[in-house]
Scaffold this motif. Sequence first.
Motif, PDB file in Angstrom:
ATOM      1  N   THR A 447       1.930  -3.927   5.951  1.00 44.21           N
ATOM      2  CA  THR A 447       2.027  -5.381   5.720  1.00 44.21           C
ATOM      3  C   THR A 447       3.328  -5.736   5.013  1.00 44.21           C
ATOM      4  O   THR A 447       3.411  -6.765   4.343  1.00 44.21           O
ATOM      5  CB  THR A 447       0.829  -5.884   4.887  1.00 44.21           C
ATOM      6  OG1 THR A 447       0.878  -5.276   3.583  1.00 44.21           O
ATOM      7  CG2 THR A 447      -0.484  -5.533   5.561  1.00 44.21           C
ATOM      8  N   LYS A 448       4.350  -4.879   5.169  1.00 43.76           N
ATOM      9  CA  LYS A 448       5.599  -5.161   4.464  1.00 43.76           C
ATOM     10  C   LYS A 448       6.399  -6.277   5.119  1.00 43.76           C
ATOM     11  O   LYS A 448       7.099  -7.024   4.446  1.00 43.76           O
ATOM     12  CB  LYS A 448       6.450  -3.905   4.348  1.00 43.76           C
ATOM     13  CG  LYS A 448       6.942  -3.335   5.656  1.00 43.76           C
ATOM     14  CD  LYS A 448       7.733  -2.058   5.446  1.00 43.76           C
ATOM     15  CE  LYS A 448       8.268  -1.501   6.756  1.00 43.76           C
ATOM     16  NZ  LYS A 448       9.024  -0.247   6.550  1.00 43.76           N
ATOM     17  N   ASN A 449       6.334  -6.384   6.450  1.00 45.69           N
ATOM     18  CA  ASN A 449       7.020  -7.443   7.184  1.00 45.69           C
ATOM     19  C   ASN A 449       6.057  -8.075   8.169  1.00 45.69           C
ATOM     20  O   ASN A 449       5.187  -7.392   8.724  1.00 45.69           O
ATOM     21  CB  ASN A 449       8.225  -6.890   7.961  1.00 45.69           C
ATOM     22  CG  ASN A 449       9.312  -6.350   7.062  1.00 45.69           C
ATOM     23  OD1 ASN A 449       9.663  -6.971   6.076  1.00 45.69           O
ATOM     24  ND2 ASN A 449       9.849  -5.183   7.396  1.00 45.69           N
ATOM     25  N   SER A 450       6.209  -9.364   8.426  1.00 44.22           N
ATOM     26  CA  SER A 450       5.370 -10.043   9.409  1.00 44.22           C
ATOM     27  C   SER A 450       5.773  -9.601  10.810  1.00 44.22           C
ATOM     28  O   SER A 450       6.915  -9.797  11.229  1.00 44.22           O
ATOM     29  CB  SER A 450       5.517 -11.561   9.285  1.00 44.22           C
ATOM     30  OG  SER A 450       4.981 -12.011   8.059  1.00 44.22           O
ATOM     31  N   GLY A 491       7.329  -2.846  -0.150  1.00 42.67           N
ATOM     32  CA  GLY A 491       6.290  -3.686  -0.697  1.00 42.67           C
ATOM     33  C   GLY A 491       5.234  -4.012   0.338  1.00 42.67           C
ATOM     34  O   GLY A 491       5.262  -3.542   1.483  1.00 42.67           O
ATOM     35  N   CYS A 492       4.273  -4.840  -0.043  1.00 42.84           N
ATOM     36  CA  CYS A 492       3.233  -5.286   0.883  1.00 42.84           C
ATOM     37  C   CYS A 492       2.599  -6.541   0.309  1.00 42.84           C
ATOM     38  O   CYS A 492       2.828  -6.906  -0.850  1.00 42.84           O
ATOM     39  CB  CYS A 492       2.199  -4.194   1.140  1.00 42.84           C
ATOM     40  SG  CYS A 492       1.555  -3.399  -0.342  1.00 42.84           S
ATOM     41  N   VAL A 493       1.782  -7.204   1.132  1.00 37.41           N
ATOM     42  CA  VAL A 493       1.197  -8.474   0.713  1.00 37.41           C
ATOM     43  C   VAL A 493      -0.145  -8.675   1.395  1.00 37.41           C
ATOM     44  O   VAL A 493      -0.364  -8.232   2.533  1.00 37.41           O
ATOM     45  CB  VAL A 493       2.151  -9.652   1.049  1.00 37.41           C
ATOM     46  CG1 VAL A 493       2.435  -9.736   2.539  1.00 37.41           C
ATOM     47  CG2 VAL A 493       1.588 -10.980   0.552  1.00 37.41           C
ATOM     48  N   ARG A 503       2.814  -6.453  -3.788  1.00 38.66           N
ATOM     49  CA  ARG A 503       3.363  -5.252  -4.399  1.00 38.66           C
ATOM     50  C   ARG A 503       4.840  -5.194  -4.050  1.00 38.66           C
ATOM     51  O   ARG A 503       5.215  -5.440  -2.905  1.00 38.66           O
ATOM     52  CB  ARG A 503       2.677  -3.993  -3.883  1.00 38.66           C
ATOM     53  CG  ARG A 503       1.271  -3.781  -4.409  1.00 38.66           C
ATOM     54  CD  ARG A 503       0.721  -2.459  -3.927  1.00 38.66           C
ATOM     55  NE  ARG A 503      -0.688  -2.300  -4.272  1.00 38.66           N
ATOM     56  CZ  ARG A 503      -1.468  -1.346  -3.797  1.00 38.66           C
ATOM     57  NH1 ARG A 503      -0.975  -0.445  -2.961  1.00 38.66           N
ATOM     58  NH2 ARG A 503      -2.735  -1.279  -4.143  1.00 38.66           N
ATOM     59  N   GLY A 504       5.673  -4.816  -5.030  1.00 41.37           N
ATOM     60  CA  GLY A 504       7.100  -4.741  -4.738  1.00 41.37           C
ATOM     61  C   GLY A 504       7.854  -3.898  -5.732  1.00 41.37           C
ATOM     62  O   GLY A 504       7.494  -3.821  -6.915  1.00 41.37           O
TER      63      GLY A 504
END
Length: 667
Positions: A447-450, A491-493, A503-504
Amino acid sequence: MSLNTAGSRTGVMLRSSTSPTADYLQLFYDSGTQYLSFYEQNSSGGDNPIAWQATTIPSWIRLKKDGTAISAWYSQSANPAWNNDADWTLLSSVSSSLYNGSYLLGIMAYNNAYGSNSLINESQLTNVSTNSLSGCTPPSAPSIAVTSTNLCQVQLTASGCAGTVNWSNGAVGTTIQVDTKNSVAYTATCTVSGCTSSSSNAITAPALPSGWTAQQIGTPPVDGCVRENSGTWTLRGSGNTYNTTDNFNYVYKTQSGNNVIVAKITSMSLNTAGSRTGVMLRSSTSPTADYLQLFYDSGTQYLSFYEQNSSGGDNPISWQATTIPLWIRLKKDGTTISAWYSQSANPAWNNDADWTLLSSVSSSLYNGSYLLGIMSYNNAYGSNSLINESQLTNVATYSLSGCTPPGAPSIAVTSTSTCAVQLTASGCAGTVNWSNGAVGTSIQVDTKNSVAYTATCTVSGCTSASSNAITAPALPSGWTAQQIGTPPVDGCVRENSGTWTLRGSGNTYNTTDNFNYVYKTHTGNTVIVAKITSMSANSPGTRTGVMLRSSTSPTADYLQLFYDSGTQYLSFYEQNSSGGDNPISWQATTIPLWIRLKKNGTTITAWYSQSANPAWNNDADWTLLSSVSSSLYNGSYLLGIMSYNNAYGSNSLINESQLTNVSTNTF
C-alpha cells in the motif's frame, strides 16, 4: 577495407541523431583515393569537405569534441594515447554549437562508389572506444514518472538528478507537460558539471493498454487527445473523412488475420450533424489509406457504415436510426467485413445472435496487416475546428482464429492490513494473470503507492478481457498514496472508517525529500484539516502532519505543518527554490491536536486547535501559528498528509501515526 574503389569509406562520425537528414561531422578514409577526409553536413546542406590528407592504412583516427570545438586527428604510431594530442597529427577543426546537448559518436562503413551504391564495403577496425574528457564521471540516470494527468496533458517528472534534466523531446527542467495526441515514448538524461548520464526509464504518453497507439491522421484543424482510465476511453477530435485525404483522431491496434473490434459508445459532447465516433478498420495511418468505418453521428442520430477504397470518397454502405448508449462491432472474417450493433446489456463479442447486422461488404484490401481502432472527429459540414468529445467503454479487439476467450474474472479484496492487501480473482477455470505481472488466483500487494490492479483469465491459449479494476490502497475518492523520492523503508497507508494509519521513514532535511505522502490535487483556494491522535515513536525527528506541495518530485517546493513527537513542538516549515527545509514558526503543544493549512490566494497560513470539533471554515475556532506569502502554488498543487522519521541520522526508523477527520475543502 574490402574495396579499392573511390567512394569506399570507413571512419568515425559525430551525429546529432539517427535521422537520415541529421547534422554530422565525419572523419573517413577512402580506400580508392587513399585520402583521409574530414567532412561536415549542417543546416546549410550538402556533404562539405573541410580538410583531407593523402595517407595509407592501417591508420589510427580520432574525432574530439571539446565544447564547441570539434577536431579531426590521425596517427600511424603504434599506440597513440587517446588523451595526448602530442601522439596525433591534427587534420583540421571546426566550431559548432549543434552538438551542445545529446549527440551520437560512432563508426560507419559505406560505398559511395560514384553511382554504384549497391557495392558493399567491408571494413575492419580495432581499438574502437569513446572516452570522456576532463575526467568526467557521468551521473546516474534519472528516474521519470507520471505525476499528474488529464485528458489532453500528462505531467512527467524526473527525480534523482542534482543537475540539469534534458528530455528526449528537447525540453529542459525537472517537470514537463506533454500532450496526448500521439503515442510518444519519453526519456530524460541528467547533466552535472558537463557530464551527462545515460537515458532514464521510458514512459509512453498517453498511457494506453498494451498494443494500442494514438495518432492524429493527417492534419486535423485542432489536435485531438485521448485518455483511458479504468476501461473508460475519452477521445477528443476534430477534422473529417469527407474526401480522399483524412484528418482525424485515431487510436488503434495493428492486426492480421480474422479479428473483431467491439466498443460501447456512452456519450458525445456535440449534437451537430457530422459529430462522429466509432470503430474503424484501416489499411495504414496514411491520410489517404483505405478504410471501413462504423460510426454514430450524434447530430443525425444515425449509425452508419462507410467505406473508402481506391475508387475514392467516403461512401455510405448502410445506415440505421438509433440512440446511444450503443454497442458497435466491426468483424473481419476472411474477405467479409460486417458491421453490427446492439443495445443489449452485455452482448458477447463472438455471438452473432446478440447483435443486429447493419451490413457487410467483401474486400481483399485487408488480407495482410491492418489497423483496428476507435476514432472521434467532427465533420460539422464546414466547421471542422469544432471538437467532438466522446466516451467509450468495453473497447477490445478479439481474434476469430478458432479461439473463444473465456469470460473476464472478477477480482475482490479478501484481506487487508496497514501495509498489505490481498486480491483474489474468481470465475477463472484457467490461469489468472495480474496487471503487475503476478500469476495465480490470489496476490499480496503493498500500500505504499496507489496502483490500479486488474486480471485476465487464460484457458487453452485464449485470454479474456480484463477484469474489474481495484486500486490499492483503498482510499476515499481523489486521494493518492505515493512514496516521495526513495525512503529508507517504504511507507504504507490504510484508511478505515475515517481513521488514517500512516507508516513512514525518511526525511525532508535537504533539497531532496524521501517520505510517505497521501494527497489530493487542487487548484484555487483550499483548506486541509486533520486531527493527529497518536504517534508510535517519541524520538526527535518523528513527524506527522499536513503538506502543501508543488508536485511529487523529490525536489518540489512545499510548506509543511507537522507535529514532532520527540520535541513535542508543532512546526511550520518551508522549502522553495532557495533550498533547504526552513523553519517559519513553532509552538510547544501536545497531541491529540487539530491542524489546518489554508491557502487563500498567495497567502498560506498554519493553524492549530485543541478544541473538541473546530469548524474548518471558522478562523475563530483556531489559533494562528504563522503565515507566509508565496506565488509558487498559483496553478495546480497537492494537499495531503505525511509521516516520516528524520531521527537525526536514523532515517530507517518507522513512524506510525494515526489521524482522523482528514479532509480538504475549497472556498
